[in-house]
Design a protein around this motif. Structure first.
Motif, PDB file in Angstrom:
ATOM      1  N   CYS A  84       0.833  -1.209   0.000  1.00 50.22           N
ATOM      2  CA  CYS A  84       0.000   0.000   0.000  1.00 50.22           C
ATOM      3  C   CYS A  84       0.866   1.256   0.000  1.00 50.22           C
ATOM      4  N   ALA A  85       1.901   1.290   0.825  1.00 45.25           N
ATOM      5  CA  ALA A  85       2.785   2.454   0.897  1.00 45.25           C
ATOM      6  C   ALA A  85       3.478   2.700  -0.434  1.00 45.25           C
ATOM      7  N   GLY A  86       3.927   1.640  -1.093  1.00 36.44           N
ATOM      8  CA  GLY A  86       4.576   1.792  -2.386  1.00 36.44           C
ATOM      9  C   GLY A  86       3.648   2.357  -3.439  1.00 36.44           C
ATOM     10  N   LEU A  87       2.399   1.878  -3.460  1.00 35.90           N
ATOM     11  CA  LEU A  87       1.422   2.371  -4.437  1.00 35.90           C
ATOM     12  C   LEU A  87       1.129   3.858  -4.243  1.00 35.90           C
ATOM     13  N   ILE A  88       1.024   4.289  -3.015  1.00 32.60           N
ATOM     14  CA  ILE A  88       0.753   5.703  -2.742  1.00 32.60           C
ATOM     15  C   ILE A  88       1.899   6.573  -3.271  1.00 32.60           C
ATOM     16  N   ALA A  89       3.129   6.145  -3.042  1.00 35.76           N
ATOM     17  CA  ALA A  89       4.282   6.921  -3.512  1.00 35.76           C
ATOM     18  C   ALA A  89       4.301   7.023  -5.035  1.00 35.76           C
ATOM     19  N   VAL A  90       4.027   5.909  -5.716  1.00 39.51           N
ATOM     20  CA  VAL A  90       4.027   5.922  -7.185  1.00 39.51           C
ATOM     21  C   VAL A  90       2.918   6.818  -7.719  1.00 39.51           C
ATOM     22  N   ALA A  91       1.727   6.715  -7.138  1.00 37.82           N
ATOM     23  CA  ALA A  91       0.585   7.502  -7.610  1.00 37.82           C
ATOM     24  C   ALA A  91       0.866   9.004  -7.539  1.00 37.82           C
ATOM     25  N   LEU A  92       1.373   9.459  -6.428  1.00 31.56           N
ATOM     26  CA  LEU A  92       1.621  10.894  -6.261  1.00 31.56           C
ATOM     27  C   LEU A  92       2.701  11.391  -7.225  1.00 31.56           C
ATOM     28  N   SER A  93       3.714  10.564  -7.469  1.00 31.02           N
ATOM     29  CA  SER A  93       4.791  10.988  -8.361  1.00 31.02           C
ATOM     30  C   SER A  93       4.320  11.074  -9.814  1.00 31.02           C
ATOM     31  N   LEU A  94       3.466  10.141 -10.250  1.00 30.42           N
ATOM     32  CA  LEU A  94       2.983  10.178 -11.642  1.00 30.42           C
ATOM     33  C   LEU A  94       2.025  11.334 -11.867  1.00 30.42           C
ATOM     34  N   LEU A  95       1.224  11.647 -10.879  1.00 32.97           N
ATOM     35  CA  LEU A  95       0.333  12.804 -11.002  1.00 32.97           C
ATOM     36  C   LEU A  95       1.152  14.084 -11.123  1.00 32.97           C
ATOM     37  N   TRP A  96       2.187  14.207 -10.315  1.00 38.05           N
ATOM     38  CA  TRP A  96       3.065  15.377 -10.414  1.00 38.05           C
ATOM     39  C   TRP A  96       3.728  15.448 -11.785  1.00 38.05           C
ATOM     40  N   ARG A  97       4.207  14.319 -12.282  1.00 36.34           N
ATOM     41  CA  ARG A  97       4.938  14.306 -13.548  1.00 36.34           C
ATOM     42  C   ARG A  97       4.067  14.742 -14.714  1.00 36.34           C
ATOM     43  N   PHE A  98       2.827  14.238 -14.784  1.00 40.05           N
ATOM     44  CA  PHE A  98       1.977  14.642 -15.906  1.00 40.05           C
ATOM     45  C   PHE A  98       1.657  16.125 -15.832  1.00 40.05           C
ATOM     46  N   ASN A  99       1.405  16.629 -14.644  1.00 39.28           N
ATOM     47  CA  ASN A  99       1.149  18.061 -14.499  1.00 39.28           C
ATOM     48  C   ASN A  99       2.354  18.872 -14.977  1.00 39.28           C
ATOM     49  N   HIS A 100       3.561  18.364 -14.717  1.00 36.53           N
ATOM     50  CA  HIS A 100       4.781  19.072 -15.101  1.00 36.53           C
ATOM     51  C   HIS A 100       5.001  19.045 -16.613  1.00 36.53           C
ATOM     52  N   VAL A 101       4.946  17.856 -17.236  1.00 32.85           N
ATOM     53  CA  VAL A 101       5.264  17.766 -18.665  1.00 32.85           C
ATOM     54  C   VAL A 101       4.184  18.384 -19.538  1.00 32.85           C
ATOM     55  N   SER A 102       2.925  18.317 -19.104  1.00 35.35           N
ATOM     56  CA  SER A 102       1.847  18.860 -19.929  1.00 35.35           C
ATOM     57  C   SER A 102       1.742  20.369 -19.809  1.00 35.35           C
ATOM     58  N   ALA A 103       2.471  20.961 -18.857  1.00 40.80           N
ATOM     59  CA  ALA A 103       2.487  22.421 -18.745  1.00 40.80           C
ATOM     60  C   ALA A 103       3.305  23.054 -19.865  1.00 40.80           C
ATOM     61  N   GLY A 104       4.178  22.233 -20.505  1.00 43.92           N
ATOM     62  CA  GLY A 104       4.952  22.729 -21.627  1.00 43.92           C
ATOM     63  C   GLY A 104       4.325  22.314 -22.951  1.00 43.92           C
ATOM     64  N   THR A 105       5.156  22.060 -23.960  1.00 42.60           N
ATOM     65  CA  THR A 105       4.677  21.647 -25.271  1.00 42.60           C
ATOM     66  C   THR A 105       5.011  20.160 -25.488  1.00 42.60           C
ATOM     67  N   LEU A 106       3.987  19.364 -25.789  1.00 39.95           N
ATOM     68  CA  LEU A 106       4.167  17.939 -26.026  1.00 39.95           C
ATOM     69  C   LEU A 106       4.354  17.711 -27.540  1.00 39.95           C
ATOM     70  N   ARG A 107       5.398  16.969 -27.895  1.00 42.11           N
ATOM     71  CA  ARG A 107       5.720  16.743 -29.315  1.00 42.11           C
ATOM     72  C   ARG A 107       5.582  15.259 -29.660  1.00 42.11           C
ATOM     73  N   PRO A 108       5.124  14.921 -30.876  1.00 42.17           N
ATOM     74  CA  PRO A 108       4.989  13.523 -31.282  1.00 42.17           C
ATOM     75  C   PRO A 108       6.343  12.813 -31.317  1.00 42.17           C
ATOM     76  N   LEU A 109       6.331  11.528 -31.108  1.00 45.89           N
ATOM     77  CA  LEU A 109       7.557  10.733 -31.115  1.00 45.89           C
ATOM     78  C   LEU A 109       8.186  10.670 -32.504  1.00 45.89           C
ATOM     79  N   ASP A 110       7.364  10.725 -33.554  1.00 45.89           N
ATOM     80  CA  ASP A 110       7.878  10.677 -34.924  1.00 45.89           C
ATOM     81  C   ASP A 110       8.330  12.028 -35.441  1.00 45.89           C
ATOM     82  N   ALA A 111       8.160  13.063 -34.623  1.00 47.78           N
ATOM     83  CA  ALA A 111       8.486  14.414 -35.102  1.00 47.78           C
ATOM     84  C   ALA A 111      10.008  14.567 -35.287  1.00 47.78           C
TER      85      ALA A 111
END
Length: 471
Positions: A444-471
């Motif tokens: 349970c403790a491990g899942l909580i840590a992972v969940a909070l970190s992924l939520l932070w990460r998406f908020n961080h990367v989507s605040a900028g410009t997302l580019r396609p992998l084939d670009a």
């Protein structure tokens, strides 16, 4: 049969509320069939547990061990195939349908290569079980299970490729059909192959001669269901009209395989890390006795049903984010991702309520033997606590995958589960004497840590410009 088409350009409501409502409806239309398909996969595992649980504690423990080893090994392969998810959804978002079909063929080659390799390695894993102090009876049962389950490895990975293509083109009906048919077959095949056909009425004819295979019968039933699912989705894809553009090569294209591997290997490592820690928890539970591993298996089966629905929402979010990234629309990608987070957390909150209110009824539904029942109830209560976080981390992996960001998810799982969760599992379960319940508090403790970190990460990367992998 319906045809698959590239998603049309989203309308742009004038108000923020209108935009949110439109996104919610679009996500729901895509998520519901994907979630049904995901939940159906877990339902087959739950049915396996319900059937085998009536064959005794030892048989239940053997299936728990065999199934845990299978998914610990196949987790990497599943993630490797998911490397095609953002490539396919971004190609569809860019209206490059010929490119999407070419990637489908390369996914077929990847599933063959990876499936044969991982299936072979799977058969070696029971050699490690004596090191964990597991009894000979459970080890023999795990061997029997894996001998019949290993052939399904390349079939399952090929199904994953077809699933990625169908969901990226929003043609999800075949996934639901395949899931329903497989669940019907699984129920009857499980009962027949585990217990044999000797007790059937005379009008069942040759089926009465089917021998009782026990644990091996459960594995064979699952392999047959995987073959059925693959057949259904292959037929569906073959009926789709060819997209305009250059005819894709049906031979391996090493450049495309390498690109998919660069995206997929971190996903495979993250899934292997996540599944691995739960499989390790099962092995540690087995060291506490058959009753503990049986309770662990039942709790995992129920938790998997809710989690795979959340994963279905995450897959839909991955597709929506991928479409937006392919169309160079970062604000839409950000909205799609956070809507998926909300949907996953909301569904898992309902699951948590069910687990918290009816743990004893669920344990009895699973046919928990008398020595297992007292251990299942507290495990379901722990599961109720981490349900929302489990949903958030499942969705987070999906939306980050759609954005093409897969390495962070692996690192988050590695740190959360192995630097935080696993030490707590050992401390609570063994040093403090809480047994299998302590093991689950560590998870349970491990899942909580992972969940909070992924939520932070998406908020961080989507605040900028997302580019396609084939670009």
């Amino acid at each position: 049969m319906s045809t698959a088409v590239a998603p049309s350009a989203p309308s742009q409501p004038q108000t923020r509320r209108g935009l949110i409502v439109a996104e919610f409806r679009a996500l729901t239309r895509l998520a519901v069939p994907i979630a049904i398909a995901q939940g159906g996969q877990a339902l087959m595992g739950l049915v396996d547990t319900l059937v085998v649980g009536r064959a005794g504690t030892s048989a239940l423990a053997s299936v728990g061990l065999g199934n845990g080893l299978f998914f610990a090994m196949s987790g990497f392969g599943i993630g490797l195939m998911m490397g095609f998810d953002p490539l396919l959804s971004q190609a569809v978002g860019a209206k490059a349908m010929a490119r999407a079909r070419a990637l489908l063929w390369q996914g077929g080659w990847m599933s063959l290569f990876a499936g044969l390799l991982l299936g072979g390695l799977l058969l070696l894993t029971p050699l490690l079980l004596p090191l964990a102090g597991i009894g000979a009876t459970e080890i023999d049962g795990a061997w029997d299970y894996l001998l019949w389950r290993a052939p399904s490895m390349p079939l399952m990975l090929a199904f994953m490729t077809m699933r990625s293509y169908l969901q990226s083109t929003a043609f999800t009906r075949p996934l639901v059909v395949a899931t329903v048919l497989a669940n019907v077959l699984n129920l009857f095949a499980d009962i027949l192959l585990v217990f044999g056909g000797a007790g059937l009425p005379e009008y069942f004819g040759p089926l009465r001669a089917v021998p009782a295979m026990g644990v091996a019968g459960s594995a064979l039933a699952t392999t047959l269901c995987t073959l059925l699912q693959l057949g259904v989705v292959m037929f569906a894809v073959s009926r789709l009209p060819a997209e305009r553009g250059a005819r894709p090569t049906r031979l391996p294209v090493w450049k495309d395989l390498a690109q998919a591997a660069r995206v997929g290997v971190p996903i495979g490592l993250h899934i292997a890390a996540e599944i691995g820690v739960f499989a390790l928890a099962g092995v540690l539970s087995a060291g506490l006795g058959p009753a503990s591993v049986g309770a662990h298996q039942i709790a995992i089966a129920f938790s998997s049903v809710t989690f795979t629905v959340a994963m279905g929402i995450g897959n839909a979010g991955s597709v929506r984010v991928g479409w937006a990234v392919g169309a160079h629309d970062t604000p839409r990608a950000r909205l799609s991702g956070f809507m998926a987070f909300a949907g996953g957390a909301g569904f898992m909150a309902v699951g948590a309520l069910v687990f918290a209110l009816f743990p004893t009824a669920l344990a009895k539904l699973a046919g928990a033997p008398d020595d297992v029942l007292p251990l299942v109830v507290p495990l379901l209560m722990v599961s109720a606590i981490f349900q929302v976080f489990d949903g958030v981390q499942g969705v987070g992996a999906g939306v980050l995958r759609g954005a093409g960001d897969t390495r962070f998810t692996f690192l988050a799982n590695l740190v959360g589960h192995y630097a935080i969760g696993l030490p707590l599992t050992w401390l609570l379960g063994f040093k403090l004497g809480l047994g299998v319940v302590g093991i689950w508090w560590g998870l349970c403790a491990g899942l909580i840590a992972v969940a909070l970190s992924l939520l932070w990460r998406f908020n961080h990367v989507s605040a900028g410009t997302l580019r396609p992998l084939d670009a």
